[in-house]
Design a protein around this motif. Structure first.
Motif: not given
Ligand SMILES: Cc1ncc(COP(=O)(O)O)c(C=O)c1O
Length: 366
Positions: A314-339
């Protein structure tokens, strides 16, 4: 002779991973940058006038940045002899580390929190002790866990309030309880305090072991000028000053723009109120989108849980449209499903909302 970098690079920095800021947008006026918690507002009128008139770039800045320090102290309501300034708050963390961290000392953090704490203090040789926050949506401060983790090697406890990236504002009594039970320094990072309307100078005044961190990056929109500061205990100041770089690492124009911004507080606080209103509108609109969960935020961003296991697509699809939001890919943070989405201008937020809803509706249902 053969040269081996491994022989000269400090042993403890070799395993430290650097802080990653995610996808970086190319600077382009079309990009909607909601990934770094910046302000959508440009310089205030007084700061812009100082910027336009500035001619002294051939001269070194004021060595101690005394004018800036006095302006910051007066804004916060403290004495200038407790203020350490730096090129952004990250630089004041460095001054803190240079003042107190020996290799092998502990710094306690509570993930998920601001990623720089881990990478920066580890670079100075600290062992990072993570006492995680409670689960979503409350992300509670683990008071007993933090106090239980304090050892003779603990130099510093970092409390981010409101917390980045969750937006959580902790209960004052809980922070105070940690301060009372800690034999080390307790730092409260109030980078977003202007948005929460909650600040704890009184704790820094009442207890001898409290550092407050503040920045001009967020509420004053000076992220690019790099002006941060800390309010330190009197007892630490002589050493913290010794560890502060010449000119506080601040350029003359950054200091001048920051001083002028602090003379334009009515303007800046009007911007803050507008962003808080926009945040509430954004949250309201997001709640109308099926399947997403919005965590309560007291800052200029919101953390959104998506109905997919990993927010990457979802984050990369938005980035392709020049909309940048932040993701937290590190699984240790427990936020992989969040932006995490910064509150932008109304126009930016509207564009984000419609593209986000559209992107989500096309995402494969797990
Ligand atoms: C909690 C927190 N502290 C500090 C900073 C760094 O601020 P500065 O721009 O002053 O270095 C940030 C920036 O995102 C932040 O979120």
């Amino acid at each position: 002779m053969t040269f081996s970098p491994g022989r000269v690079v400090r042993a403890h920095i070799q395993p430290v991973s650097s802080y990653s800021r995610g996808v970086s947008p190319e600077p382009s006026s079309a990009a909607i940058r909601l990934d770094w918690n910046e302000s959508p507002f440009e310089l205030s009128p007084k700061a812009q006038a100082v910027y336009d008139r500035f001619r002294a770039g051939n001269r070194y800045p004021d060595f101690d940045q005394q004018r800036l320090i006095e302006a910051l102290a007066s804004y916060i309501g403290t004495s200038p002899d407790r203020v350490i300034a730096g090129a952004g708050l990250d630089d004041v963390f460095t001054t803190t580390a240079l003042t107190i961290i020996d290799a092998g000392d502990d710094v306690i953090i509570s993930d998920p929190t601001f990623g720089i704490y881990r990478s920066l203090f580890a670079l100075h040789g600290a062992r990072i002790v993570n006492v995680p926050l409670g689960p979503a949506p409350d992300f509670t401060l683990p008071v007993d866990g933090i106090v239980g983790a304090i050892t003779e090697r603990t130099k510093l406890i970092m409390i981010c309030n409101p917390n980045n990236p969750t937006g959580t504002l902790y209960d004052k009594a809980e922070i105070e309880s940690i301060i009372q039970q800690a034999s080390c320094l307790v730092a409260i990072d109030e980078a977003y305090a202007e948005f929460s309307g909650v600040a704890h100078l009184d704790l820094a005044n009442r207890y001898p072991n409290v550092i407050l961190y503040r920045t001009m990056s967020k509420f004053a929109g000076l992220a690019g000028y790099r002006v941060g500061y800390g309010i330190f205990p009197h007892s630490i100041m002589p050493w913290a000053k010794r560890a502060t770089p010449a000119f506080c690492n601040l350029s003359a124009i950054s200091a001048a723009v920051a001083v002028a911004s602090l003379q334009d507080l009515d303007h800046l606080m009007t911007n803050v109120r507008a962003l808080v209103e926009e945040r509430e509108r954004l949250v309201h609109e997001l709640r109308c989108i099926d399947g997403v969960e919005i965590y309560p935020s007291s800052a200029n961003f919101v953390l959104i849980a998506l109905p997919v296991p990993d927010a990457g697509r979802i984050v990369s699809t938005l980035a392709e449209q020049q909309i940048f939001v932040r993701r937290f890919a590190d699984p240790a943070l427990g936020l992989a499903n969040c932006v995490r989405v910064s509150v932008g201008s109304r126009r930016e937020n509207d564009t984000f909302l419609s593209r986000f809803a559209d992107t989500l509706s096309r995402a494969p249902v797990p």
